[in-house]
Design a protein around this motif. Structure first.
Motif, short mmCIF file in Angstrom:
data_model
loop_
_atom_site.label_atom_id
_atom_site.label_comp_id
_atom_site.label_asym_id
_atom_site.label_seq_id
_atom_site.Cartn_x
_atom_site.Cartn_y
_atom_site.Cartn_z
N PRO A 1 -4.19 -28.68 -12.47
CA PRO A 1 -3.99 -27.45 -13.83
C PRO A 1 -5.41 -26.67 -13.71
O PRO A 1 -5.26 -25.58 -14.26
CB PRO A 1 -3.88 -28.60 -15.03
CG PRO A 1 -4.19 -29.68 -14.70
CD PRO A 1 -4.09 -29.85 -13.20
N LEU A 2 -6.44 -27.15 -13.35
CA LEU A 2 -7.71 -26.48 -13.28
C LEU A 2 -7.62 -25.17 -12.39
O LEU A 2 -8.39 -24.15 -12.93
CB LEU A 2 -8.81 -27.27 -12.91
CG LEU A 2 -9.04 -28.45 -13.60
CD1 LEU A 2 -10.28 -29.24 -13.13
CD2 LEU A 2 -9.01 -28.21 -14.96
N ARG B 1 -6.41 -22.40 -14.98
CA ARG B 1 -7.22 -22.23 -15.98
C ARG B 1 -8.28 -21.43 -15.46
O ARG B 1 -8.98 -20.53 -16.19
CB ARG B 1 -7.70 -23.61 -16.58
CG ARG B 1 -6.81 -24.39 -17.41
CD ARG B 1 -7.48 -25.69 -17.99
NE ARG B 1 -8.53 -25.66 -18.78
CZ ARG B 1 -9.14 -26.73 -19.18
NH1 ARG B 1 -8.61 -27.83 -18.77
NH2 ARG B 1 -10.22 -26.29 -19.79
N ALA B 2 -8.72 -21.66 -14.21
CA ALA B 2 -9.97 -20.73 -13.53
C ALA B 2 -9.41 -19.29 -13.36
O ALA B 2 -9.84 -18.37 -13.51
CB ALA B 2 -10.31 -21.26 -12.19
N ALA C 1 -7.23 -17.58 -15.04
CA ALA C 1 -7.12 -17.24 -16.31
C ALA C 1 -8.31 -16.39 -16.70
O ALA C 1 -8.21 -15.51 -17.39
CB ALA C 1 -6.79 -18.34 -17.29
N GLN D 1 -0.07 -22.82 -17.12
CA GLN D 1 -1.49 -22.80 -17.15
C GLN D 1 -1.97 -21.52 -17.79
O GLN D 1 -2.89 -21.70 -18.46
CB GLN D 1 -1.95 -23.13 -15.97
CG GLN D 1 -1.62 -24.41 -15.42
CD GLN D 1 -1.83 -24.63 -13.84
OE1 GLN D 1 -2.24 -23.96 -13.10
NE2 GLN D 1 -1.09 -25.71 -13.37
N LEU D 2 -1.55 -20.48 -17.31
CA LEU D 2 -1.94 -19.08 -17.77
C LEU D 2 -1.76 -18.94 -19.11
O LEU D 2 -2.73 -18.38 -19.94
CB LEU D 2 -1.57 -17.89 -16.83
CG LEU D 2 -2.13 -18.07 -15.48
CD1 LEU D 2 -1.17 -16.82 -14.51
CD2 LEU D 2 -3.57 -17.75 -15.34
N GLN E 1 -1.02 -21.15 -21.42
CA GLN E 1 -1.97 -22.15 -22.44
C GLN E 1 -3.13 -21.39 -22.39
O GLN E 1 -3.87 -21.48 -23.62
CB GLN E 1 -2.05 -23.28 -21.86
CG GLN E 1 -0.56 -23.83 -22.04
CD GLN E 1 -0.42 -25.49 -21.22
OE1 GLN E 1 -1.15 -25.56 -20.21
NE2 GLN E 1 0.43 -26.33 -21.92
N ALA E 2 -3.86 -21.03 -21.12
CA ALA E 2 -5.30 -20.55 -21.45
C ALA E 2 -5.50 -19.11 -22.13
O ALA E 2 -6.52 -18.97 -22.76
CB ALA E 2 -5.78 -20.60 -19.79
N LEU F 1 -15.20 -26.41 -15.25
CA LEU F 1 -14.14 -27.12 -15.73
C LEU F 1 -14.00 -28.26 -15.15
O LEU F 1 -13.59 -29.30 -15.84
CB LEU F 1 -12.73 -26.40 -15.29
CG LEU F 1 -12.67 -24.83 -16.09
CD1 LEU F 1 -11.64 -24.22 -15.51
CD2 LEU F 1 -12.35 -25.24 -17.51
#
Length: 363
Positions: free
Chosen positions: A69-70, A73-74, A76, A104-105, A107-108, A313
């Motif tokens: 999931p990172l 997040r990155a 994003a 993921q996008l 949420q971030a 992260l």
């Protein structure tokens, strides 16, 4: 007969009929398109599971968002910067797979995204995406084709490699288009003379097999024509043109994936395995530029994600999550083979993901 056996038998029969109707030969791009996208039967159009971490799940391959999931997040960080710079509030994702990257996008990015639109031809994957993203309600929508005009930030992870390619084969100094013919009910390779050529001259007269990417280039032009304001980021495995058509790369890049195993024979088990080709990022950049987009940057996935804060992260993550995320940046895993290209409307601007290690000069 299993579901898989029935599926490939039916699809094979349909493709045999198509080849017969075409006079006994079709180009590989036509074959690849039918194998991947025939409604209800093609690899991306049937209900068999595709994405997952392990073969035991019945999956065939894993992509970066499923791996960690990172990744999302990155990414994003870059998408968020692009939304702010272009003063837009919509994200468009092509080929959203399981919906993991969208999750993921969303949420971030939170309230930065008013609408998240997924462009996907696969009904089975759309159902899975809807389950994954149901908590976001009407903020997420699905379309099967691009509208006439659009604004926002476009993302595509491993989407360009699944676009059908034409095969060019040089034998005895003569160029042929490699297509598919029949030997009874079996598919076989068959070459026909062609005026088509790779975009660069390949020295020598020795046998050479490669791909050209007219469909992916046409997609880039269409995107450029319809994206009125915004940016686009595509992540995929591939090379700049000089590496793609290097004299030593004489076997082509077409590859198949099933059960987390790779093979180079797309003519068997049609509909049951993925068929891909590496991306010529120079060709993508030129097609986009010719249609009006600017190149923001081009780099390895590793450098792009690190520029977007992946290392920080990972420091904050638990050990198992950190170990999986390492594969995103390790050179012998996904870090070097996968590249990221960024595009935008108007003049290029400073993009976080390309702040160090930009390789635009190699395109």
């Amino acid at each position: 007969m299993t579901t898989a056996d029935s599926l490939t038998t039916t699809l094979t029969s349909r493709m045999v009929q198509a080849i017969q109707a075409a006079g006994g030969w079709i180009g590989f791009d036509d074959f690849m398109s039918r194998a991947l996208y025939t409604p209800g039967l093609g690899y991306y159009a049937n209900d068999l599971r595709k994405l997952g971490l392990m073969p035991g799940s019945g999956s065939d391959f894993v992509t970066a968002p499923e791996l960690s999931p990172l990744f999302g997040r990155a990414l994003a960080v870059q998408v968020g910067q692009a939304l702010a710079h272009t003063q837009t509030d919509e994200v468009w994702e092509f080929g959203a797979g399981s919906g993991a990257l969208a999750l993921q996008l969303l949420q971030a990015l939170g309230e930065q995204v008013r609408r998240y639109t997924i462009v996907d031809l696969s009904g089975a994957l759309r159902t899975r995406q809807q389950q994954t993203l149901q908590s976001f309600g009407e903020r997420v929508q699905w379309v099967s084709e691009l509208p006439a005009t659009m604004q926002g930030v476009v993302v595509g992870n491993e989407v360009l490699d699944a676009m059908p390619v034409q095969l060019l084969a040089r034998g005895d100094g003569v160029w042929y288009e490699r297509g598919v013919a029949l030997a009874g009910e079996r598919f076989v390779w068959a070459d026909r003379p062609t005026p088509l050529r790779p975009p660069v001259e390949i020295d020598g007269s020795y046998d050479y097999l490669t791909e050209i990417h007219p469909q992916a280039e046409a997609f880039m032009r269409t995107l450029a024509e319809r994206l009125q304001r915004g940016a686009a980021f595509f992540i995929d495995y591939g090379f700049p043109e000089a590496e793609y058509y290097h004299p030593q790369r004489h076997m082509g890049t077409v590859m198949c994936h099933r059960g987390h195993r790779a093979d180079a024979d797309p003519l068997v088990e049609v509909g049951l395995k993925d068929i891909t080709a590496h991306v010529n990022f120079t060709g993508m950049a030129l097609a986009a530029q010719e249609a009006g987009l600017s190149v923001l940057g081009y780099s390895s996935q590793a450098r792009f994600l690190l520029n977007c804060g992946l290392a920080q992260l990972m420091e904050q993550a638990e050990l198992p999550l950190r170990a999986q995320a390492h594969k995103l940046v390790m050179e012998h895993e996904m870090g070097e083979l996968f590249k990221v290209i960024g595009l935008c409307t108007g003049e290029p601007w400073y993009a976080t993901g390309f702040s160090a290690g930009d390789r635009t000069h190699t395109l």
